[in-house]
Design an enzyme around this catalytic site. Structure first.
Site, PDB file in Angstrom:
ATOM      1  N   HIS A 145       1.102  -0.627   5.111  1.00  0.00           N
ATOM      2  CA  HIS A 145       2.210  -0.394   6.030  1.00  0.00           C
ATOM      3  C   HIS A 145       1.838  -0.736   7.465  1.00  0.00           C
ATOM      4  CE1 HIS A 145       4.858   1.932   8.701  1.00  0.00           C
ATOM      5  NE2 HIS A 145       5.774   1.754   7.759  1.00  0.00           N
ATOM      6  N   HIS A 197       9.801   5.064  -2.456  1.00  0.00           N
ATOM      7  CA  HIS A 197       9.350   4.523  -1.162  1.00  0.00           C
ATOM      8  C   HIS A 197       7.825   4.416  -1.093  1.00  0.00           C
ATOM      9  CE1 HIS A 197       9.439   4.985   3.509  1.00  0.00           C
ATOM     10  NE2 HIS A 197       9.565   3.713   3.169  1.00  0.00           N
ATOM     11  N   GLU A 208       8.773  -5.334   1.017  1.00  0.00           N
ATOM     12  CA  GLU A 208       9.032  -5.389   2.458  1.00  0.00           C
ATOM     13  C   GLU A 208       7.927  -6.169   3.153  1.00  0.00           C
ATOM     14  OE1 GLU A 208       9.544  -1.713   4.720  1.00  0.00           O
ATOM     15  OE2 GLU A 208       9.348  -2.903   6.542  1.00  0.00           O
ATOM     16  N   ASP A 244       5.133  -2.131   1.051  1.00  0.00           N
ATOM     17  CA  ASP A 244       4.978  -2.963   2.249  1.00  0.00           C
ATOM     18  C   ASP A 244       3.856  -3.969   2.022  1.00  0.00           C
ATOM     19  OD1 ASP A 244       6.804  -1.257   3.845  1.00  0.00           O
ATOM     20  OD2 ASP A 244       5.222   0.234   3.521  1.00  0.00           O
TER      21      ASP A 244
END
Ligand code: G3P
Ligand code: MG
Length: 257
Positions: A57, A15, A117, A44
């Protein structure tokens, strides 16, 4: 049982690059994930000024850099001048905010698959981010197999990504599956739903698989919970605890696939 056509990707994914072991969304984080044996990383991506995709992020700089204010007000060079490592630890001082291009090059160089993402604020920004990030991903990973998986909480971003790079796979990110998940996934041409792990249930896994969709759970930071989810049939987990939730966990616990 894992169906590799449904989920041809790593099943345990790091992650925000290096999880809790490195500053999030940095190149050193991606290197840490690779060095700990991970085959895939999630990070991200959002747009800096002049629509250049960078890894970040938050929509503001304060939490993870030495800068302040909205990410979109600085260009990639101005972001590069910031310190994106000291907030995490002095040994990471001088770590930069990477461009998406640099992160892609590193992943490809290390043989790491990526779950990209797409982050954005509001529908207009989301449409631009989806278009630009998907277009760049398609160029950067032109020959990659499997291709990166684009995911987003924003349906506008996913729709624009589909328009810009129809061949790149997409996943809808949600906290809990909405009642009309099937219609939403079909409308966006998504191949998977990414849900908060606390909202995953065996009937949801079964219904998604029956409909041909994959299911990823995030963030799964305890081995016991990861094993439970794999036993339910979840295709993949995203974890921050890279030293505990190991890439070989499904094989180690005899979970099919
Ligand atoms: O993609 C799963 C997860 O990264 C979504 O939450 O806030 O960590 O980007 P967040
Ligand atoms: Mg994320």
């Amino acid at each position: 049982m894992l169906n590799p056509t449904r989920w041809p990707y790593p099943r345990v994914i790091a992650h925000r690059g290096g999880g809790v072991h490195a500053p999030e969304n940095t190149l050193v984080g991606v290197r840490v994930a690779g060095s700990l044996g991970f085959g895939g990383v999630e990070f991200d991506v959002r747009l800096a000024r002049y629509a250049v995709p960078v890894l970040m992020h938050d929509d503001t700089l304060e939490r993870t850099t030495s800068g302040a204010g909205p990410v979109g007000e600085l260009d990639a060079a101005e972001l590069r001048a910031l310190d994106a490592g000291s907030w995490f630890g002095n040994e990471y001082a001088g770590e930069h905010v990477p461009t998406f291009e640099a992160a892609s090059a590193l992943c490809r160089g290390l043989g790491l698959w990526a779950n990209v993402e797409i982050k954005a604020e509001g529908p207009d920004e989301a449409a631009e981010a989806g278009r630009v990030i998907a277009g760049q991903a398609a160029r950067l990973w032109r020959t990659a197999s499997p291709a990166p998986l684009l995911s987003s909480f924003s349906e506008e971003a996913l729709a624009a990504a589909r328009e810009a790079a129809p061949d790149l796979p997409r996943a809808l990110l949600v906290h809990a599956a909405p009642a009309d998940w099937r219609e939403r996934l079909l409308a966006l041409g998504c191949r998977a739903l990414h849900c908060h792990h606390e909202t995953v249930t065996p009937p949801l896994v079964a219904a998604l698989h029956e409909a041909g969709f994959g299911l990823l759970a995030y963030p799964v930071n305890a081995v016991g919970r990861a094993v439970q989810l794999f036993q339910m049939g979840v295709d993949a987990v995203v974890t921050d605890e890279l030293r505990d939730v190991r890439p070989d966990l499904p094989a180690q616990f005899g979970i099919a696939g």
